[in-house]
Design a protein around this motif. Structure first.
Motif, short mmCIF file in Angstrom:
data_model
loop_
_atom_site.label_atom_id
_atom_site.label_comp_id
_atom_site.label_asym_id
_atom_site.label_seq_id
_atom_site.Cartn_x
_atom_site.Cartn_y
_atom_site.Cartn_z
N GLN A 202 0.76 -1.19 0.02
CA GLN A 202 0.06 0.03 -0.05
C GLN A 202 0.84 1.27 0.05
N SER A 203 2.02 1.16 0.93
CA SER A 203 2.92 2.32 0.75
C SER A 203 3.50 2.70 -0.69
N VAL A 204 4.00 1.52 -1.04
CA VAL A 204 4.61 2.07 -2.49
C VAL A 204 3.56 2.37 -3.44
N GLN A 205 2.26 1.65 -3.52
CA GLN A 205 1.35 2.40 -4.38
C GLN A 205 0.83 3.85 -4.10
N GLY A 206 0.80 4.02 -2.76
CA GLY A 206 0.52 5.36 -2.30
C GLY A 206 1.55 6.26 -3.02
N MET A 207 2.84 6.11 -2.93
CA MET A 207 3.97 6.93 -3.57
C MET A 207 3.78 6.86 -5.02
N ALA A 208 3.12 5.99 -5.74
CA ALA A 208 3.28 5.93 -7.17
C ALA A 208 2.15 6.65 -7.34
N ASP A 209 0.83 6.68 -6.53
CA ASP A 209 -0.13 7.48 -6.87
C ASP A 209 0.03 9.01 -6.67
N HIS A 217 6.50 13.56 -2.35
CA HIS A 217 5.90 14.00 -0.85
C HIS A 217 6.84 14.85 -0.31
N GLY A 218 8.37 14.38 -0.26
CA GLY A 218 9.45 15.08 0.41
C GLY A 218 9.89 14.60 1.67
N ASP A 219 8.82 13.89 2.22
CA ASP A 219 9.20 13.07 3.68
C ASP A 219 8.48 11.78 3.81
N TYR A 220 8.65 10.98 2.74
CA TYR A 220 8.11 9.83 2.50
C TYR A 220 8.60 8.63 3.42
N SER A 221 7.95 8.26 4.48
CA SER A 221 8.53 7.17 5.27
C SER A 221 7.31 6.54 6.25
N THR A 222 7.62 5.76 7.13
CA THR A 222 6.57 5.16 8.17
C THR A 222 6.38 6.18 9.27
N ARG A 253 13.72 10.29 -5.21
CA ARG A 253 14.78 9.42 -4.78
C ARG A 253 14.92 9.05 -3.27
N ARG A 254 15.01 10.23 -2.64
CA ARG A 254 15.15 10.43 -1.25
C ARG A 254 13.94 9.70 -0.60
N ASP A 255 12.68 9.98 -1.13
CA ASP A 255 11.44 9.39 -0.53
C ASP A 255 11.54 7.95 -0.74
N ALA A 256 11.98 7.41 -1.78
CA ALA A 256 12.14 5.85 -1.88
C ALA A 256 13.10 5.43 -1.08
N GLN A 257 13.96 5.90 -0.82
CA GLN A 257 15.19 5.43 0.18
C GLN A 257 14.67 5.49 1.52
N SER A 258 13.86 6.33 1.70
CA SER A 258 13.54 6.62 3.39
C SER A 258 12.20 5.50 3.59
N LEU A 259 11.61 5.51 2.46
CA LEU A 259 10.32 4.41 2.62
C LEU A 259 11.03 2.94 3.01
N ALA A 260 12.06 2.58 2.08
CA ALA A 260 12.89 1.37 2.28
C ALA A 260 13.49 1.25 3.62
N THR A 261 14.01 2.17 3.90
CA THR A 261 14.96 2.23 5.35
C THR A 261 14.01 2.05 6.36
N SER A 262 12.91 2.68 6.32
CA SER A 262 11.87 2.88 7.58
C SER A 262 11.09 1.56 7.80
N PHE A 263 10.96 0.90 6.74
CA PHE A 263 10.36 -0.51 6.61
C PHE A 263 11.14 -1.82 7.42
N ARG A 264 12.57 -1.40 7.14
CA ARG A 264 13.22 -2.67 7.76
C ARG A 264 12.79 -3.30 9.17
N LYS A 265 12.43 -2.12 10.01
CA LYS A 265 12.13 -2.78 11.19
C LYS A 265 10.89 -3.77 11.31
N HIS A 266 10.12 -3.51 10.08
CA HIS A 266 8.96 -4.65 9.79
C HIS A 266 9.35 -5.97 9.25
#
Length: 295
Positions: A202-209, A217-222, A253-266
């Motif tokens: 859902q989070s990846v889809q939201g960023m795609a939307d 977004h500019g600050d896209y993470s969990t 690109r920073r949003d994509a990295q922030s999203l991937a990094t913040s999901f590692r705890k899950h």
């Protein structure tokens, strides 16, 4: 609604805010104490003039709890004529720890040159206009994304800038969750492996939307995604940027990295570049069904 429409809306709201500015010095307001926001038992009036104004306008009836304090605003749970409300109350720019907002505003066209100079110099009036613009941006973006069908909180004032500029420095939206149990951020939510995979998709889809509409977004993470009833809701939009911003590609690109990094705890193991490519692939597909915004 186009990016140019949003630009015109924000310019108009900023100019209106300038005209309403009172020319007197005041102490910068930071985080408001809850006891000053709640109504006095005897008089029925709140100690804070912003809350009194929101009550007088009929947007809320009372503030019941502080939800979360961030680097630029504090969120409060309130009640209103139509149910539970989240009141996002911005600090004055001088009192905020997040002040490097220029990277998000690059590429914007400010039609009023006097206003542009005031904001660039960060004079007192310029800061007040930047504050009004920050609030108006969040409203304008919320209305655009909500009407486009994205999973974002429903804005409760507007869609006219004339209406929502009157609530500065507050943004009002429908509360996700309940008063007793507001929706947690994904960063704080305990997820099963299956829930984590669902939230990731859902989070990846939201960023795609967002990208399909031409936004980063500019600050896209969990930390800016809520989790409620197995649904991801995107929040925090004042720094949303368009392709007119020369920093757009880097912010995406920073949003994509922030999203991937913040999901590692899950337990989700993904890298930023792979995430970015998946976001771009999905952005080429069909978007959600638009919502009907009633007058």
């Amino acid at each position: 609604m186009s990016a140019r429409w949003l630009e015109d809306e924000l310019n108009g709201a900023g100019i209106q805010a300038e005209r309403r500015t009172k020319h007197k010095a005041k102490k910068p307001l930071g985080r408001r104490r809850l006891e000053t926001l709640t109504a006095d038992a005897e008089t029925g009036e709140a100690g804070d003039d912003i809350i009194r104004r929101l009550m007088a306008l009929g947007h809320i009836t009372e503030v019941v709890a502080e939800l979360k304090s961030g680097k630029e605003a504090t969120a409060y749970v309130a009640r209103g004529p139509h149910g539970s409300v989240l009141v996002k109350l911005y600090r004055d720019l001088e009192a905020r720890s997040f002040k490097r907002d220029g990277v998000y505003r690059e590429g914007q066209v400010i039609l009023d040159q006097r206003a542009a100079r005031a904001m660039a110099s960060r004079s007192r009036k310029g800061l007040e206009m930047l504050q009004a613009g920050w609030v108006s941006a969040e409203y304008a973006h919320l209305w655009h994304l909500w009407s486009a069908g994205l999973q974002v909180p429903e804005p409760l004032v507007g869609p006219s800038p004339f209406e929502y500029s009157a609530t500065t420095p507050a943004v009002l939206m429908r509360l996700i969750g309940t008063e007793d149990q507001p929706a947690p951020r994904l960063s704080d939510a305990p997820l099963t492996p299956e829930e984590a995979r669902n939230a990731w998709k859902q989070s990846v889809q939201g960023m795609a939307d967002l990208l399909r509409l031409g936004y980063a977004h500019g600050d896209y993470s969990t930390y800016n995604l809520l989790w409620w009833e197995n649904t991801v809701t995107i929040i925090d939009f004042p720094q949303l940027t368009t392709r007119q911003n020369p920093n757009f590609t880097e912010l995406l690109r920073r949003d994509a990295q922030s999203l991937a990094t913040s999901f590692r705890k899950h337990g989700i193991q993904a890298d930023g570049e792979t995430t970015l490519r998946e976001v771009q692939r999905r952005a080429a597909g069909q978007g959600p069904a638009p919502r009907v915004v009633l007058p």
